[in-house]
Scaffold this active site. Sequence first.
Site, short mmCIF file in Angstrom:
data_model
loop_
_atom_site.label_atom_id
_atom_site.label_comp_id
_atom_site.label_asym_id
_atom_site.label_seq_id
_atom_site.Cartn_x
_atom_site.Cartn_y
_atom_site.Cartn_z
N LYS A 187 79.64 32.04 78.32
CA LYS A 187 79.16 31.92 79.69
C LYS A 187 80.28 32.14 80.72
O LYS A 187 81.45 32.11 80.39
CB LYS A 187 78.48 30.55 79.89
CG LYS A 187 77.22 30.39 79.04
CD LYS A 187 76.17 31.41 79.38
CE LYS A 187 74.81 31.12 78.76
NZ LYS A 187 74.70 31.39 77.32
C1 LIG Z 1 68.50 31.69 79.20
C2 LIG Z 1 69.16 30.65 78.36
N1 LIG Z 1 68.70 29.39 78.38
C3 LIG Z 1 69.25 28.41 77.65
C4 LIG Z 1 70.31 28.66 76.83
C5 LIG Z 1 70.87 27.54 76.00
O1 LIG Z 1 72.18 27.21 76.36
P1 LIG Z 1 73.06 26.27 75.43
O2 LIG Z 1 73.61 27.11 74.33
O3 LIG Z 1 74.15 25.76 76.35
O4 LIG Z 1 72.20 25.16 74.94
C6 LIG Z 1 70.85 29.94 76.76
C7 LIG Z 1 71.99 30.20 75.88
O5 LIG Z 1 72.53 31.22 75.74
C8 LIG Z 1 70.26 30.96 77.54
O6 LIG Z 1 70.72 32.23 77.50
#
Ligand SMILES: Cc1ncc(COP(=O)(O)O)c(C=O)c1O
Length: 390
Positions: A187
């Site tokens: 990210k």
């Molecule tokens: C659109 C979206 N939502 C949620 C997530 C989930 O994030 P995390 O890995 O921090 O739980 C991601 C992860 O890449 C994502 O791309």
Amino acid sequence: MTVQAARQIPYALPLIGDAEIAQVTEALRSGWITTGPKTTEFERRFADYVGASHGLGLNSCTAALHLALLGAGVGPGDEVVTTPLTFCATVNTIMHVGARPVLADVDPRTLCLSPERVAQHLTPRTKAILPVHYAGCPADLDAFTRLAADRGLKVIEDAAHAIGTLSRGRPVGGIGDFTCFSFYATKNLTTGEGGMLTTEDQDASERLRKMALHGMSRDAWKRYTNAGSWQYEVEAAGFKYNMTDVAAGLGLAQLDRFDHMQAVRARYVERYNQAFKDAGFELPADSDLPGDRHSWHLYVLRLDPMQLAIERAQFIDELKAAGIGTSVHFIPIHLHAFYQRELGVRPGDFPVTERAFSRMVSLPLYPKMSEDDVDYVIERVLEIASKYRR
Ligand SMILES: Cc1ncc(COP(=O)(O)O)c(C=O)c1O
């Protein structure tokens, strides 16, 4: 035998320097490595940065989405309208609280959830609208907050891609009822794994803080400090979603350099756009509304089959042979067999999403790339495009 390409450019790499290492070392040396003072500082500084009153540091965006849904009072029998062009976590968390994800197609201009499509999917059971700021492009929050206000619904934003995104001049983070950020390794701002929930609702923020730590009474993390007490109450069956100070240390250092990292992303996007604009592609979706700003988490190029006689899979293979990593964001929710079984969706249901998906490829885009790396990606992409030009 495979021949190694002259250069290797992975799809994503974090920008970790001495400041991040110093912060993590400080946390390690302090003896306080789980939730503590660095997490508190990171929550405050991050919330300030995105214009939110309250920030809750967590171990993922998935945790933030789960808590946001609970905070919005979403439960069994409720429906939440969201996009098929997203990562599975968006939809899974709706299912975790026992609610039904209802998919609505995206806007062809932004590839974010379309307010018009959402309006067609509202029912008396709808409890919340859950837009995703896809790739970092602002979803139309004005439209969603209006729709929600008219019907008493909550707006929960999946802002996993949207640290630094502006919606009509306002940072994403202080607009909807709950906003969920990701600090995953790829990210724009990373803590390795991590997330943050922001909200203006103080009561919800206090309740969810407890739910993020087993449902224990307020500030239970302090129980091992001089200021704390061994006594606590368990008020609900909570989760283990808290952020560690090791992660928060990384986050603090990343936040210090965040504006610089964003400027580098924007510069590279400008270079990509200039290079690819007449080369057989559709450039990444963006909003043209005044005051909107893309955070450029992803650079999603789309092949134009009228101009290029190459399938997406082969395009990816040719870039791979040239040492360039790519990805595809995302295999739409309704094309997975699991969701077809669970939600009754099927191929053909969301044509705007499917059309974009079938052509898309995400190119490397991160501040650790050098200008030379960007040149190399541009040259290889243009080489492939000219070889297959119709
Ligand atoms: C659109 C979206 N939502 C949620 C997530 C989930 O994030 P995390 O890995 O921090 O739980 C991601 C992860 O890449 C994502 O791309």
